[in-house]
Design a protein around this motif. Sequence first.
Motif, short mmCIF file in Angstrom:
data_model
loop_
_atom_site.label_atom_id
_atom_site.label_comp_id
_atom_site.label_asym_id
_atom_site.label_seq_id
_atom_site.Cartn_x
_atom_site.Cartn_y
_atom_site.Cartn_z
N GLY A 112 1.13 37.05 11.38
CA GLY A 112 1.82 36.59 12.59
C GLY A 112 2.45 35.23 12.38
N ASP A 113 1.68 34.29 11.80
CA ASP A 113 2.15 32.91 11.67
C ASP A 113 3.39 32.79 10.79
OD1 ASP A 113 -0.05 32.23 13.16
OD2 ASP A 113 -1.17 31.32 11.53
N ILE A 114 3.45 33.60 9.73
CA ILE A 114 4.53 33.45 8.75
C ILE A 114 5.92 33.71 9.38
CG2 ILE A 114 4.63 35.84 7.83
CD1 ILE A 114 4.28 33.03 5.39
N LEU A 115 5.90 34.42 10.50
CA LEU A 115 7.18 34.75 11.16
C LEU A 115 7.89 33.50 11.66
CD1 LEU A 115 6.10 37.96 13.12
CD2 LEU A 115 7.43 37.81 11.01
N ASP A 116 7.18 32.37 11.75
CA ASP A 116 7.80 31.10 12.10
C ASP A 116 8.95 30.75 11.15
OD1 ASP A 116 6.11 30.55 14.15
OD2 ASP A 116 5.11 28.83 13.21
N LEU A 117 8.90 31.31 9.93
CA LEU A 117 9.92 30.95 8.93
C LEU A 117 11.26 31.62 9.18
CD1 LEU A 117 7.90 31.16 5.57
CD2 LEU A 117 8.49 29.12 6.89
N PHE A 118 11.27 32.64 10.03
CA PHE A 118 12.49 33.45 10.14
C PHE A 118 13.12 33.32 11.52
CE2 PHE A 118 9.26 35.94 7.65
CZ PHE A 118 9.64 35.39 6.43
N ASP A 119 14.45 33.37 11.52
CA ASP A 119 15.18 33.28 12.78
C ASP A 119 14.83 34.49 13.66
OD1 ASP A 119 17.65 31.65 13.89
OD2 ASP A 119 17.87 33.76 14.46
N VAL A 268 5.10 24.65 3.68
CA VAL A 268 4.26 23.45 3.58
C VAL A 268 4.42 22.64 4.87
CG1 VAL A 268 3.94 21.24 2.37
CG2 VAL A 268 4.38 23.34 1.05
N ARG A 269 5.67 22.51 5.33
CA ARG A 269 5.95 21.76 6.57
C ARG A 269 5.24 22.41 7.76
NH1 ARG A 269 6.17 18.78 9.89
NH2 ARG A 269 7.82 17.48 10.74
N ASN A 270 5.26 23.73 7.78
CA ASN A 270 4.63 24.46 8.88
C ASN A 270 3.12 24.24 8.87
OD1 ASN A 270 3.12 26.90 9.94
ND2 ASN A 270 5.17 27.39 10.68
N ARG A 271 2.51 24.45 7.70
CA ARG A 271 1.04 24.36 7.61
C ARG A 271 0.55 22.94 7.90
NH1 ARG A 271 -1.22 28.75 8.76
NH2 ARG A 271 0.55 28.45 10.12
#
Length: 396
Positions: A112-119, A268-271
């Motif tokens: 779920g969290d990784i979706l932050d990377l995509f528009d 890295v910025r997200n985490r």
Amino acid sequence: MLKPNAHYGDLQESYLFYNIGQKVQAYLDAHPGAKLYRMGIGDVSLPLCPAVIEALHQGVADQSVKERFHGYMPECGAPFLRQAIAAHYEKRGVKLDPEEVFVSSGASDELGDILDLFDRSSTALVLEPAYPAYVDANIMAGRKIVHLAASRENGFLPAPTEDLDADILYLCSPNNPTGAVFSRAQLQAWVDFANEKGALILFDAAYEAFIEEPDLPHSIFELPGARTCAIEICSLSKTAGFTGTRLGYTILPKDLQRGGMDLHAMWVRNRTTKTNGVSYILQRGGAAVFTEEGQRQVMENLQVYKNNARTLMKAMEQLGLWYCGGKNAPYIWLRCPGGLSSWQFFDTLLQEIQVVGTPGEGFGACGEGYFRFSTFGSPEDTEEAARRLVQLLGKN
Ligand code: MLT
């Protein structure tokens, strides 16, 4: 006035495993004290192995001593665990920079969290039947979802076609729920497709430890070209019994770029913003999984689940039911007998023989008419469930 996320209105009323839990509870309320044979959710039944327990104790002891005490952990993972995971991949011929390994609190959180990377305008492709969280996480984000139907005809392993138009490609191998595993050539076709289209593969490798056949890929990074188009999400839940302990990892290569942006730097910025790292104690326990002794012990536990799979496969064969999976995966995917729908079959098994499975329809429309058994139960329960299945279904 606050506006809630209206996309929640597009979700089904409740999540698959929650629905099953509710039905099972209703049965138990009506039949107090009934013994159930649980082969629904893929939750492990064996305890953590001794090497992990010892390392967890050591982690606790460290936290009690000033010189070895740890406060906040590095957000992307403790170097000792990142290095241990990178070294584990290297044994399989996959060279990783330990900084490409991100320690997580489990694959489902990370998916779920990784979706932050995509528009949010990017489209997600889901090969169905599929783990329902792929779909729900994208619905919550308001993303368009394209469904590609897997079927018995394509061995539940569909290939990419030129007309597919999607940006985020979910692949799970060994597959949940079907147990099907991509061969190198089949997975290479997806890697080539993603690179050609500028898409990105989210590779769910949660069940890789169950692969027995030597030629099947455990990691997408065993394939040329994957470093420029894939993120791999893995977990110790099924490999080492961490479903209740929570620890996983994500491999995100430094070569991964899209739209001129560096996805590794973004993660890295997200985490570093959204987490304060996973607990030191758990990471100590996790590192023990990758030692020689830890590997020997976790594989010994997996043998118990593999024996369960053999018990259930034998029952399927005795009954002449079509099934797949069970060999390189901890799930058995079968055709419901007598033309029953998957929820009808669920109800029949619960009511008649107190066996709990998972209806195929819960993994998407093309799972209708199929059913999934998990092999993570105890051997005693699995044998009794198999005996009851043969007795009930063998009558017809
Ligand atoms: C399953 O039963 O599909 C899995 O155990 C669910 C999960 O991993 O969250």
